[in-house]
Design an enzyme around this catalytic site. Structure first.
Site, short mmCIF file in Angstrom:
data_model
loop_
_atom_site.label_atom_id
_atom_site.label_comp_id
_atom_site.label_asym_id
_atom_site.label_seq_id
_atom_site.Cartn_x
_atom_site.Cartn_y
_atom_site.Cartn_z
N PHE A 1 1.69 -3.34 4.41
CA PHE A 1 2.14 -4.68 4.76
C PHE A 1 3.62 -4.79 4.38
CE2 PHE A 1 -2.11 -7.26 4.39
CZ PHE A 1 -2.62 -6.53 5.45
N HIS B 1 -9.94 1.69 -0.17
CA HIS B 1 -8.49 1.46 -0.14
C HIS B 1 -8.05 0.85 -1.46
CE1 HIS B 1 -4.52 0.72 1.05
NE2 HIS B 1 -4.70 0.16 2.24
N HIS C 1 -3.05 8.04 6.20
CA HIS C 1 -3.24 6.73 5.55
C HIS C 1 -4.65 6.22 5.86
CE1 HIS C 1 -2.03 3.03 3.67
NE2 HIS C 1 -2.22 2.32 4.77
N LYS D 1 -9.79 7.55 2.30
CA LYS D 1 -10.33 6.19 2.16
C LYS D 1 -11.77 6.08 2.64
CE LYS D 1 -5.88 3.78 2.28
NZ LYS D 1 -4.98 4.92 2.49
N GLU E 1 -1.50 5.22 13.82
CA GLU E 1 -1.23 6.43 13.04
C GLU E 1 -1.64 7.68 13.81
OE1 GLU E 1 -1.79 8.34 8.58
OE2 GLU E 1 -3.17 6.75 9.22
N CYS F 1 0.80 -1.22 0.00
CA CYS F 1 0.00 0.00 0.00
C CYS F 1 0.84 1.27 0.00
CB CYS F 1 -0.96 -0.01 1.18
SG CYS F 1 -1.99 -1.49 1.21
#
Length: 407
Positions: free
Chosen positions: A395, A336, A302, A331, A313, A162
């Site tokens: 990830f 996403h 994010h 998002k 975050e 991502c």
């Protein structure tokens, strides 16, 4: 301008909010979700996603080659065409050897791979397309863009889950500041709304299950968030050195002034609980841009709408930027888009700086009391912004932070 600054002179977007930069910007500013039930996902526990419109090829000649392009490449080319036009560039006359392409993706041509696997199993090897690999390899969006636009400089794909789209922009900036290119088309594309992809994320427990109301399913930083909504899309930004843009009279939308990149080395899918890697990436990016934390006016988070990632975050932003800049998370509206998300959100951050307007976080109804942030919600917020950052975490423990400034 710093010698390390590069300018954004063109932006192209295609997302679940619509085809084109203006439709995506309007959709995000409207503050409503775009997810919907998908026939492709019928029968799954999670049967909804964010779907981008099918891009139409601009000419008959390009229409004839569409059959050999995976959907993620078609989305990338649509965004790239808009970005090049927005930058007022003519590929027929630009210096091809000085033009580069770097496009990120997490899963590349997964639609083609799965379709050809079905052919192999159901009909045999002779039914597998010889174009399987030219269509499905992750680098083919960059390769096809270079082919279409006559970009003869470096081209490659960034694959950091991502963070792929954000890492593409950071790579492009290094090419420009290092003198390797005069122009770079940089961004990301993803089209992975497949049953296998969705099932994999569902098995990880990271997807929202709000089947009764898909548009409101993605709820970044909301107390009732239950996971992200998978989506697709593409964003391409035209980046140039300031002097190159000035010489041809191209007005910049924003300045990409700094980049930070770190790795958690903590867990394959979970962020470091203290956000150590994200903090270092943010600090790196600010040092690179030669700005102090208190100079940051805005954060495009994010904001995945998963319980763990949003909490980590939020703590990172609050600790590193204690003066409380405005925060939004796209998002909520767009879902996403995996490897494209970082590029989409970077484009939106550049537009936020340009328009002095912060889009709201869609579906943010009840702010998590443990999230100490100035979250924009309900309606867009007018705000003069000199410095903004865009966060991308992935990830594999990848952390990338981009810093944008007003020109």
């Amino acid at each position: 301008m710093s010698r390390r600054d590069v300018v954004v002179t063109g932006i192209g977007l295609i997302t679940p909010a619509g085809a084109g930069r203006d439709r995506t910007w309007s959709g995000v500013c409207a503050g409503t979700g775009t997810a919907a039930a998908s026939p492709e996902l019928k029968g799954l526990t999670v049967d909804f996603c964010g779907t981008a419109p099918e891009p139409g090829p601009p000419t008959a000649a390009m229409r004839r080659k569409t059959w050999r392009l995976d959907r993620f490449t078609r989305l990338a080319l649509a965004a790239a065409r808009e970005a090049v036009a927005d930058a007022r560039l003519d590929p027929a006359t630009w210096p091809g050897p000085r033009v580069g392409v770097v496009l990120g993706s997490a899963l590349g041509g997964i639609n083609t791979t799965l379709a050809q696997l079905t052919r192999l199993r159901e009909h045999g090897a002779e039914y597998v397309s010889p174009s399987l690999h030219p269509m499905s390899l992750v680098n083919m969006a960059a390769g096809e863009a270079a082919l279409e636009f006559g970009a003869l400089g470096p081209s490659l794909a960034t694959v950091t889950a991502c963070a792929s789209g954000a890492d593409a922009l950071a790579t492009a900036r290094s090419w420009l500041t290092g003198g390797l290119c005069d122009i770079v088309l940089a961004g990301g594309a993803e089209a992975a709304n497949t049953p296998l992809t969705v099932t994999g994320f569902e098995r990880l427990g990271v997807l929202s299950r709000r089947r009764d109301d898909p548009p409101s399913a993605s709820r970044p930083f909301d107390a009732d968030r239950d996971g992200f909504v998978i989506a697709e899309g593409a964003a391409v930004l035209v980046l140039e050195r300031p002097e190159h843009a000035r010489a041809r009279g191209a007005p910049p939308r924003a300045v990409l002034a700094g980049c930070g990149s770190t790795t958690d080395a903590h867990h394959p899918t979970a962020p470091h609980p203290g956000g150590a890697g994200a903090r270092r990436a943010l600090a790196q990016a600010l040092r690179d841009a030669d700005v102090t934390p208190k100079e940051v006016d805005h954060v495009n988070a994010h904001g995945t709408a998963t319980a763990l990632n949003d909490a980590v975050e939020a703590r990172v932003i609050a600790a590193c930027l204690p003066h409380g800049p405005s925060v939004t998370a796209a998002k909520g509206a767009l879902g996403h888009a995996l490897g494209a998300a970082g590029a989409v959100e970077a484009a939106l951050t550049a537009l936020t700086v340009q328009h002095a307007l912060v889009p709201p976080t869609a579906n943010l109804r009840r702010i998590d009391p443990s999230v100490p942030l100035d979250l924009v919600r309900g309606a867009p917020r007018p705000q003069h912004i000199e410095v903004a950052i865009s966060n991308s975490f992935a990830f594999g423990g990848h952390n990338t932070v981009l810093v944008f400034r007003k020109p």
